[in-house]
Design a protein around this motif. Structure first.
Motif, PDB file in Angstrom:
ATOM      1  N   GLU A  96       0.475  -2.828  -8.577  1.00 31.40           N
ATOM      2  CA  GLU A  96       0.331  -4.170  -9.160  1.00 31.40           C
ATOM      3  C   GLU A  96       1.831  -4.870  -9.219  1.00 31.40           C
ATOM      4  O   GLU A  96       2.653  -4.172  -9.639  1.00 31.40           O
ATOM      5  N   ARG A 111     -10.577   4.778  -6.870  1.00 34.60           N
ATOM      6  CA  ARG A 111     -10.182   4.861  -5.486  1.00 34.60           C
ATOM      7  C   ARG A 111     -10.684   6.459  -4.804  1.00 34.60           C
ATOM      8  O   ARG A 111     -11.024   6.524  -3.984  1.00 34.60           O
ATOM      9  N   LYS A 171       0.954   5.665  -0.280  1.00 32.39           N
ATOM     10  CA  LYS A 171       0.288   6.846  -0.375  1.00 32.39           C
ATOM     11  C   LYS A 171       0.572   7.636  -1.378  1.00 32.39           C
ATOM     12  O   LYS A 171       1.810   7.999  -1.905  1.00 32.39           O
ATOM     13  N   GLU A 213       5.239  -5.939  -8.307  1.00 36.68           N
ATOM     14  CA  GLU A 213       6.277  -5.184  -7.685  1.00 36.68           C
ATOM     15  C   GLU A 213       6.693  -4.082  -8.728  1.00 36.68           C
ATOM     16  O   GLU A 213       7.640  -3.520  -8.622  1.00 36.68           O
ATOM     17  N   MET A 239       0.848  -1.158  -0.108  1.00 37.95           N
ATOM     18  CA  MET A 239       0.044  -0.015  -0.041  1.00 37.95           C
ATOM     19  C   MET A 239       0.834   1.281   0.060  1.00 37.95           C
ATOM     20  O   MET A 239       1.896   1.411   0.914  1.00 37.95           O
ATOM     21  N   GLU A 244      -4.593   6.057  -0.528  1.00 39.84           N
ATOM     22  CA  GLU A 244      -3.770   4.696  -0.293  1.00 39.84           C
ATOM     23  C   GLU A 244      -3.902   3.850  -1.547  1.00 39.84           C
ATOM     24  O   GLU A 244      -5.292   3.636  -1.859  1.00 39.84           O
ATOM     25  N   LEU A 245      -2.923   3.467  -2.166  1.00 42.43           N
ATOM     26  CA  LEU A 245      -3.148   2.876  -3.432  1.00 42.43           C
ATOM     27  C   LEU A 245      -2.345   1.391  -3.420  1.00 42.43           C
ATOM     28  O   LEU A 245      -1.048   1.419  -2.808  1.00 42.43           O
ATOM     29  N   THR A 246      -3.071   0.555  -4.078  1.00 41.25           N
ATOM     30  CA  THR A 246      -2.023  -0.756  -3.981  1.00 41.25           C
ATOM     31  C   THR A 246      -1.362  -1.143  -5.139  1.00 41.25           C
ATOM     32  O   THR A 246      -2.336  -0.823  -6.261  1.00 41.25           O
ATOM     33  N   GLN A 265       5.325  -1.144  -9.145  1.00 41.17           N
ATOM     34  CA  GLN A 265       4.902   0.108  -8.339  1.00 41.17           C
ATOM     35  C   GLN A 265       4.107   1.104  -9.425  1.00 41.17           C
ATOM     36  O   GLN A 265       4.572   2.359  -9.670  1.00 41.17           O
ATOM     37  N   TYR A 296      -7.887   2.748 -11.865  1.00 42.59           N
ATOM     38  CA  TYR A 296      -7.907   2.174 -10.457  1.00 42.59           C
ATOM     39  C   TYR A 296      -7.660   3.491  -9.428  1.00 42.59           C
ATOM     40  O   TYR A 296      -8.549   3.770  -8.480  1.00 42.59           O
ATOM     41  N   VAL A 336      -0.046   1.565 -11.044  1.00 40.52           N
ATOM     42  CA  VAL A 336      -1.236   1.212 -11.075  1.00 40.52           C
ATOM     43  C   VAL A 336      -1.988   1.741 -12.377  1.00 40.52           C
ATOM     44  O   VAL A 336      -1.483   2.266 -13.131  1.00 40.52           O
TER      45      VAL A 336
END
Lengths: 88, 150
Positions: free
Chosen positions: A28, A42, A3, A30, A1, A24-26, A32, A38, A34
């Motif tokens: 995809e 969010r 920021k 490794e 996660m 806060e973004l997850t 880094q 998405y 998105v």
């Protein structure tokens, strides 16, 4: 996660009451990265006041528009939510 | 083909077109063309006092540069000037200036509307209508037929 701050302008800025928001973004895997879609999703979840505006907004990363499916980097990048523009 | 001269600016004060004349001057052009977008007072029932503009400044400059460079290529222009004013623009004053020069008039005549169309689509600038009753309303493109601009 991770920021990530997103810059806000015009009507989006007024609705949220701030010139930027933190999400806060997850990422995809490794990579880094998105997708722009998405990030928009969010934004809508965290800031429901933007929900009806988001379909007409575009995301810009490092001052360039990106499509919803584009993979965008979370590190060393500037995200900006661009509501419908009305220059001229 | 020209090596085009590109001038792109965001300004916070009145646009003075004359100071940009030298930016499009070139010995090999036969046409100079200008467009000024100004704040209109009356739109339907609405009476506008001024328009207020804000921008994502860095991105606006970058997008304006892209538009000017693409226009120069597409229309074989010798020079392009693209200036947008930010802040409050009273009725009768200009919010946007576009200038270009070319060997013959058709290229410049065609370039001006193309530049304005793309500017209105892609440059991150937003305007609010400040009406005579003191209300401020964001103008969205879908409402552009009602907006007090050019």
């Amino acid at each position: 996660m991770l920021k990530k701050n997103v810059l806000l302008f015009a009507s989006a800025k007024e609705r949220v009451g701030s010139t930027e928001v933190s999400l806060e973004l997850t990422a995809e895997g490794e990579t880094q990265t998105v997708t722009a879609g998405y990030v928009m999703e969010r934004l809508g979840m965290e800031y429901p006041c933007l929900l009806d505006l988001l379909p007409s907004c575009r995301l810009a990363v490092n001052c360039e528009y990106v499509s919803e499916a584009s993979l965008v980097p979370l590190v060393d990048s500037e995200f900006a939510l661009i509501p419908p523009v009305s220059g001229g | 083909m020209f090596e085009p001269k590109i001038t792109v600016e965001l300004v916070d004060l009145e646009i003075n077109r004359e100071i940009y004349e030298r930016e499009i001057a070139h010995d090999d052009v036969g046409a100079h063309a200008w467009f000024l977008g100004v704040t209109r007072r009356v739109t339907g029932d609405q009476v506008t006092k001024a328009l207020h503009y804000e921008a994502h400044r860095e991105m606006a400059i970058q997008q304006m540069l892209k538009i000017a460079e693409e226009a120069a290529r597409k229309f074989s222009l010798a020079a392009v000037v693209l200036v947008h004013r930010l802040g409050t623009v009273p009725v009768g004053e200009a919010s946007v200036l576009v200038g270009c020069s070319s060997a013959h008039r058709p290229e410049s005549f065609s370039a001006l509307p193309w530049i304005m169309e793309v500017l209105k689509r892609d440059v991150p600038v937003w305007k609010q209508d400040l009406d005579v009753n003191g209300a401020a309303n964001w103008i969205h493109p879908a409402e552009s037929n009602h907006a007090a601009e050019s």
